[in-house]
Design a protein around this motif. Structure first.
Motif, short mmCIF file in Angstrom:
data_model
loop_
_atom_site.label_atom_id
_atom_site.label_comp_id
_atom_site.label_asym_id
_atom_site.label_seq_id
_atom_site.Cartn_x
_atom_site.Cartn_y
_atom_site.Cartn_z
N HIS A 214 14.06 10.97 -11.08
CA HIS A 214 12.63 10.72 -10.94
C HIS A 214 12.07 11.69 -9.93
O HIS A 214 12.75 12.10 -8.99
CB HIS A 214 12.38 9.28 -10.49
CG HIS A 214 10.95 8.87 -10.60
ND1 HIS A 214 10.04 9.13 -9.62
CD2 HIS A 214 10.28 8.23 -11.59
CE1 HIS A 214 8.86 8.67 -9.97
NE2 HIS A 214 8.97 8.11 -11.17
N ARG A 215 10.83 12.06 -10.08
CA ARG A 215 10.22 13.08 -9.22
C ARG A 215 10.23 12.69 -7.75
O ARG A 215 10.22 13.54 -6.87
CB ARG A 215 8.81 13.40 -9.68
CG ARG A 215 7.84 12.27 -9.58
CD ARG A 215 6.52 12.62 -10.25
NE ARG A 215 5.60 11.52 -10.17
CZ ARG A 215 4.56 11.47 -9.36
NH1 ARG A 215 4.32 12.47 -8.56
NH2 ARG A 215 3.76 10.43 -9.35
N LYS A 216 10.26 11.38 -7.43
CA LYS A 216 10.30 10.94 -6.05
C LYS A 216 11.66 11.18 -5.41
O LYS A 216 11.77 11.28 -4.20
CB LYS A 216 9.98 9.44 -5.96
CG LYS A 216 8.55 9.09 -6.32
CD LYS A 216 8.34 7.61 -6.20
CE LYS A 216 6.92 7.25 -6.60
NZ LYS A 216 6.72 5.78 -6.55
N GLU A 217 12.71 11.27 -6.21
CA GLU A 217 14.08 11.37 -5.70
C GLU A 217 14.70 12.75 -5.84
O GLU A 217 15.64 13.06 -5.13
CB GLU A 217 14.97 10.37 -6.44
CG GLU A 217 14.51 8.95 -6.40
CD GLU A 217 15.29 8.09 -7.38
OE1 GLU A 217 15.99 8.62 -8.24
OE2 GLU A 217 15.17 6.86 -7.28
N VAL A 218 14.23 13.54 -6.74
CA VAL A 218 14.95 14.74 -7.16
C VAL A 218 15.11 15.81 -6.08
O VAL A 218 16.13 16.47 -6.03
CB VAL A 218 14.33 15.34 -8.44
CG1 VAL A 218 13.02 16.04 -8.14
CG2 VAL A 218 15.29 16.28 -9.13
N TYR A 219 14.14 15.96 -5.22
CA TYR A 219 14.19 17.05 -4.25
C TYR A 219 14.75 16.64 -2.90
O TYR A 219 14.70 17.39 -1.95
CB TYR A 219 12.80 17.68 -4.08
CG TYR A 219 12.27 18.21 -5.39
CD1 TYR A 219 12.87 19.28 -6.03
CD2 TYR A 219 11.17 17.62 -6.00
CE1 TYR A 219 12.40 19.74 -7.25
CE2 TYR A 219 10.68 18.09 -7.21
CZ TYR A 219 11.29 19.15 -7.82
OH TYR A 219 10.83 19.62 -9.02
N LYS A 220 15.29 15.44 -2.81
CA LYS A 220 15.85 14.95 -1.53
C LYS A 220 17.25 15.47 -1.31
O LYS A 220 18.00 15.71 -2.16
CB LYS A 220 15.86 13.43 -1.51
CG LYS A 220 14.45 12.86 -1.45
CD LYS A 220 14.50 11.38 -1.38
CE LYS A 220 13.10 10.80 -1.35
NZ LYS A 220 13.09 9.38 -1.27
#
Length: 90
Positions: free
Chosen positions: A84-90
């Motif tokens: 999900h876009r909220k998790e992907v770049y972490k």
């Protein structure tokens, strides 16, 4: 037209299995469509920073992170993760 080979990491397959079936099928369909284009990177966005030399496809609220390797006449798209876009770049 160059032949495109798709590869999925174990992580990306686990990510897809965690999603609702309808969502994962939609993502797989989009990856397949994009990989059959004349230029599979046409709809991709190149990433920077920590994800340098990687690309992403946007499928609704989900992001497909992948690497692109051109070896001879075979293009290899290796799908690294689907999140999900909220998790992907972490």
């Amino acid at each position: 037209m160059k032949k495109v080979q798709l590869q999925y990491t174990k992580t990306s397959l686990k990510d897809l299995k965690k999603l609702e079936k309808k969502t994962s099928l939609r993502i797989l369909k989009k990856i397949n469509e994009n990989s059959h284009m004349k230029n599979p990177l046409e709809r991709a966005k190149i990433l920077i920073g920590l994800f340098e030399n990687m690309y992403r496809y946007r499928v609704g609220d989900y992001r497909v992170i992948f690497k692109y390797d051109e070896a001879g006449k075979i293009i290899i798209l290796t799908v690294l993760t689907v999140k999900h876009r909220k998790e992907v770049y972490k």
